[in-house]
Write an enzyme that holds these catalytic residues in place. Sequence first.
Site, PDB file in Angstrom:
ATOM      1  N   CYS A   1       0.861  -1.321  -0.008  1.00 29.49           N
ATOM      2  CA  CYS A   1      -0.062   0.085  -0.091  1.00 29.49           C
ATOM      3  C   CYS A   1       0.833   1.236  -0.084  1.00 29.49           C
ATOM      4  O   CYS A   1       0.863   2.118  -0.934  1.00 29.49           O
ATOM      5  CB  CYS A   1      -0.937   0.027   1.366  1.00 29.49           C
ATOM      6  SG  CYS A   1      -0.146  -0.392   2.557  1.00 29.49           S
TER       7      CYS A   1
ATOM      8  N   ASN B   1      -5.659   2.217   1.793  1.00 28.01           N
ATOM      9  CA  ASN B   1      -4.866   1.247   1.688  1.00 28.01           C
ATOM     10  C   ASN B   1      -5.368  -0.296   1.597  1.00 28.01           C
ATOM     11  O   ASN B   1      -4.515  -1.232   0.966  1.00 28.01           O
ATOM     12  CB  ASN B   1      -4.037   1.028   3.203  1.00 28.01           C
ATOM     13  CG  ASN B   1      -4.843   1.070   4.388  1.00 28.01           C
ATOM     14  OD1 ASN B   1      -5.596   2.067   4.393  1.00 28.01           O
ATOM     15  ND2 ASN B   1      -4.808  -0.117   5.052  1.00 28.01           N
TER      16      ASN B   1
END
Lengths: 57, 348, 348
Positions: free
Chosen positions: B149, B315
């Site tokens: 992420c 994320n």
Amino acid sequence: MNQNVTCPVCDAVFEVAENVELNELLTCPDCGSELEVVNLKPLEVAEAPQEEEDWGE
Amino acid sequence: MSKISVSVVGASGFAGGELLRLLLFHPHVEIKQVTSERHYGKFVHKVHPNLRKICNLKFTGIGELEECDVLFLCLPHGEAQKQIDRFTSLAQRIIDLSGDFRLNDAQSYKRWYGHPHTRPELLSEFVYGIPELYRSKMSRARFVSSAGCNATATILALYPLYKEGIAQRNSTVTEVKVGSSEGGNKVSEASHHPIRHGCVRSFKPTGHRHLAEMEQELSFGESVTIHFSATSIEMVRGVLATSHVFLNRDLQEKDIWKIYRKYYGNEPFIRIVKERDGNYRYPEPKLVTGTNYCDIGFELDAQTGRLVVMSAIDNLMKGAAGQAVQAFNIMHGFAETTALEFPGLHPI
Amino acid sequence: MSKISVSVVGASGFAGGELLRLLLFHPHVEIKQVTSERHYGKFVHKVHPNLRKICNLKFTGIGELEECDVLFLCLPHGEAQKQIDRFTSLAQRIIDLSGDFRLNDAQSYKRWYGHPHTRPELLSEFVYGIPELYRSKMSRARFVSSAGCNATATILALYPLYKEGIAQRNSTVTEVKVGSSEGGNKVSEASHHPIRHGCVRSFKPTGHRHLAEMEQELSFGESVTIHFSATSIEMVRGVLATSHVFLNRDLQEKDIWKIYRKYYGNEPFIRIVKERDGNYRYPEPKLVTGTNYCDIGFELDAQTGRLVVMSAIDNLMKGAAGQAVQAFNIMHGFAETTALEFPGLHPI
């Protein structure tokens, strides 16, 4: 027939209505800057002065 | 057109749950099996309550996996490597959300993860999972390794600048502000609410693992160093990466706009966010919560030649499950936005 | 099948923005005009940033409204009353999200709003906007008045108990915990972040306006009193109503299950949430954020005959825009869940 104009701030090219008037305010669809029509033949725009609002801490 | 049969391995985590949320609404997908050893036999919605009344699947065991078209792997670190042969025998295509196959180079893996990769010969079989960088390779790929992420947020911000060669290669400083869901659903002292709440925690000032991917994707053949730090703040989902790039030539704002438009002008999931007024002038993580967007904004300090680039993602979405479904769509020739249309909420 | 032309009047507020988010993805809707006096001529996404790259509409003025099939009204209090004739001349159907036409009875309006209603003869033309209560009337209605958010959460929790007559009519105590978006987007000292953050603010211990709707919908011909309070907490979207109902007979838990199943078993947007284990055992507002769900749970204290009922909604969705689109679907014979499928996020 619409005309194309180039934003002086971000260089985006966008369409403007044919009957746009002198001193009319436009908004650049890419960077959102306020632009003022300063010339019609050829079509020219310049950044319109914006008062700075406070933002953030 | 018959549906694609998909199973999710290790689906009790946050990324696995987000993947299910997306796949349940994907018009071309039939979910076959969803595995979790810890929650074997339980309803999926017991672990993912947002799926109540939507999904009546139960978790099965990894040992009971059957053949299917596509396997999404959401296993703890190292597990995908261990069982890869079995997985490749069960499914034609594999999308791995872990870090096991992200790096192309075994040495770099050993340096960053502290132990040698157990199947180095397979590393080159996996396409690195950022569609904006590898769309054509992905469309022909059998295996994709989804990107990390923080790496996704940082790479997407810096990629055009490094590709055009306008950045001083080893001077970029990047700090990500992240939420608690990055730590996954494993509980710890540090994530205990009275302790974690209200933190501005410098949990990785140096040596964050995602650095390996950033340096891999921004090197273009020459080694590069990104000075990376991570700070967790009062947020559950979300990453804001603030990158300080020192340009190697005099440029104006308009030149930067042109470069980003050149690389991302037609990307369905990247928006350039740089506005003079309003409440959200630069990218804001909460606005992309639940969406697959990566918003990128910038500001140029002409005196010093410092370009500050801000990039915001969720994320669990562009940083995990959303990007995995985007890759899935590319691999199967579906419209890339399929099942990824959610525009996000405001206010939130 | 040609699309329904829809305009949103007063669309710069939070509810208006949420309505646009839903309507932009509604397969049978064509958005014609979106009005805001304050933001005339501006891009809609300047006010609703989650619509960046999704919607290129600009706000027009209310004076330039043209004919269309359906008008959604999101005007400040009293405005819909003032201009109702013009609106009914422009559109066949009207859904009003304000409080102007929620009450059936002009006296009760005067009592609660402190000034007489200017068009009392129209009050009976509007169907009260909770589909679970008025689905058939709605399917034939020309005008619908969307319900208040606190009222929706409380009424849906209490309706089966009052309809079955098992509650002591005037003993119920209800307290809603609410988020800051209920106050709309108008800024004030009280909503200034350093002051509002972390509040547990008893802003309406008594006399909340939404009480009028609750007493109207739970009376079944006999006057009823609900003892209602509202507390704002650290939240943007969300309502959790906790109702203390004193039963008038001995009942067991399974009797309560039966009653709720009888009324809500087939409702697409109501889930009964009462679980013995897990992290979310009763309704939780953050889990329904962005969805049209109303989750209802309960616990019976057999010794004292007190039934505690908990109901959670998103005040901008089931409490406003979502419920308005649900009514829109019913009025046009569309599947009720059309454009309302978003399942919510976890973790969030």
